[in-house]
Design a protein around this motif. Structure first.
Motif, mmCIF file in Angstrom:
data_model
loop_
_atom_site.group_PDB
_atom_site.id
_atom_site.type_symbol
_atom_site.label_atom_id
_atom_site.label_comp_id
_atom_site.label_asym_id
_atom_site.label_seq_id
_atom_site.Cartn_x
_atom_site.Cartn_y
_atom_site.Cartn_z
ATOM 1 N N ARG A 9 0.559 0.102 -10.429
ATOM 2 C CA ARG A 9 -0.458 0.628 -9.426
ATOM 3 C C ARG A 9 -1.491 -0.338 -9.453
ATOM 4 O O ARG A 9 -1.834 -0.898 -8.361
ATOM 5 C CB ARG A 9 -0.950 2.049 -9.533
ATOM 6 C CG ARG A 9 -0.246 3.084 -8.740
ATOM 7 C CD ARG A 9 -0.612 4.365 -8.739
ATOM 8 N NE ARG A 9 -1.581 4.849 -9.781
ATOM 9 C CZ ARG A 9 -1.061 5.583 -10.605
ATOM 10 N NH1 ARG A 9 0.264 5.799 -10.692
ATOM 11 N NH2 ARG A 9 -1.467 5.953 -11.743
ATOM 12 N N TRP B 152 1.457 9.094 -6.588
ATOM 13 C CA TRP B 152 1.982 10.780 -6.283
ATOM 14 C C TRP B 152 2.916 11.159 -7.262
ATOM 15 O O TRP B 152 2.970 12.093 -7.783
ATOM 16 C CB TRP B 152 2.605 11.067 -4.882
ATOM 17 C CG TRP B 152 1.593 11.106 -3.661
ATOM 18 C CD1 TRP B 152 0.964 9.920 -3.068
ATOM 19 C CD2 TRP B 152 0.635 12.275 -3.223
ATOM 20 N NE1 TRP B 152 0.038 10.313 -2.023
ATOM 21 C CE2 TRP B 152 0.084 11.607 -2.214
ATOM 22 C CE3 TRP B 152 0.684 13.414 -3.801
ATOM 23 C CZ2 TRP B 152 -0.975 12.579 -1.489
ATOM 24 C CZ3 TRP B 152 0.033 14.231 -2.932
ATOM 25 C CH2 TRP B 152 -0.920 13.937 -1.882
ATOM 26 N N GLU C 98 0.775 -1.296 0.082
ATOM 27 C CA GLU C 98 0.013 0.060 0.026
ATOM 28 C C GLU C 98 0.870 1.228 -0.064
ATOM 29 O O GLU C 98 0.564 2.199 -0.544
ATOM 30 C CB GLU C 98 -0.841 0.095 1.310
ATOM 31 C CG GLU C 98 -2.205 -0.970 1.056
ATOM 32 C CD GLU C 98 -3.035 -1.234 2.306
ATOM 33 O OE1 GLU C 98 -2.519 -0.761 3.329
ATOM 34 O OE2 GLU C 98 -3.950 -1.764 1.975
ATOM 35 N N ARG D 44 0.960 4.156 -3.061
ATOM 36 C CA ARG D 44 0.582 5.627 -2.784
ATOM 37 C C ARG D 44 1.408 6.362 -3.165
ATOM 38 O O ARG D 44 1.412 7.375 -3.850
ATOM 39 C CB ARG D 44 0.442 5.641 -1.191
ATOM 40 C CG ARG D 44 -0.992 5.657 -0.756
ATOM 41 C CD ARG D 44 -1.097 6.123 0.875
ATOM 42 N NE ARG D 44 0.022 5.891 1.693
ATOM 43 C CZ ARG D 44 -0.046 4.450 2.338
ATOM 44 N NH1 ARG D 44 -1.171 3.816 2.287
ATOM 45 N NH2 ARG D 44 0.952 4.484 3.152
ATOM 46 N N GLU D 45 2.522 5.782 -3.249
ATOM 47 C CA GLU D 45 3.989 6.619 -3.556
ATOM 48 C C GLU D 45 4.014 6.656 -5.006
ATOM 49 O O GLU D 45 4.192 7.614 -5.827
ATOM 50 C CB GLU D 45 5.263 6.079 -3.138
ATOM 51 C CG GLU D 45 5.474 6.150 -1.949
ATOM 52 C CD GLU D 45 5.763 7.511 -1.398
ATOM 53 O OE1 GLU D 45 6.589 8.229 -2.151
ATOM 54 O OE2 GLU D 45 5.444 7.855 -0.321
#
Length: 170
Positions: free
Chosen positions: A126, A48, A40, A44-45
């Protein structure tokens, strides 16, 4: 006297085996929880910014603990020094070397993810991370149920077998 000592040692040994099996079940649940947390973090990284794979794995290692943190750290080090090797090979070696307590299904899920990371665009990575995290979370829930159900059984069987051996030897 020697029979009594032997009986006590056998009882203690069989109890330890039962409780060791319980600890193994607990360790699998913990490792799966930490792996999901690390995946997770990676997801998330990537949402971004497009972070280089070694840095992404190092951030996952910082966001986890235990064997999962070691796994991500080993993969980050390996990704830094690929030397012509495919990342999938580094991923598999990291899994083996980290001491993660996983079952075959868990390992297959991780292997599939290792084939995607670093090879495709950010969206594909992702999606693969999301899919793997979801499936590993399902495995964790199943392992938690198994731990609750079988944990008592293993503990009770270990103690009961020890008591039976003790009675038979005395």
């Amino acid at each position: 006297m020697i029979r009594l000592v032997g009986a006590v040692l056998l009882a203690g040994g069989s109890s330890a085996l039962g409780f060791g099996a319980v600890r193994h079940l607990e360790a699998r649940v913990r490792d799966l929880r930490e792996l999901v947390a690390g995946l997770e973090v990676m997801q998330r990284e990537l949402g971004w910014q497009m972070v280089p794979l070694p840095e992404l794995l190092e951030r996952a290692a910082q966001g986890t603990s235990g064997h999962a943190a070691q796994f991500f750290h080993l993969c980050a080090q390996g990704a830094d020094h690929l030397n012509g090797r495919p990342f999938r090979q580094v991923w598999l070696q990291g899994e083996e070397a980290s001491g993660l307590r996983l079952e075959e299904t868990d390992r297959l899920l991780l292997e599939q993810l290792g084939g995607v990371l670093g090879r495709y665009d950010g969206d594909s990575q992702r999606q693969a991370l999301d899919l793997a995290a979801g499936r590993l979370e399902e495995q964790r829930i199943q392992a938690q149920r198994q731990r609750q159900r079988l944990g008592r059984v293993y503990g009770t069987l270990g103690v009961a077998a020890g008591a039976l051996l003790m009675i038979l030897l005395i």
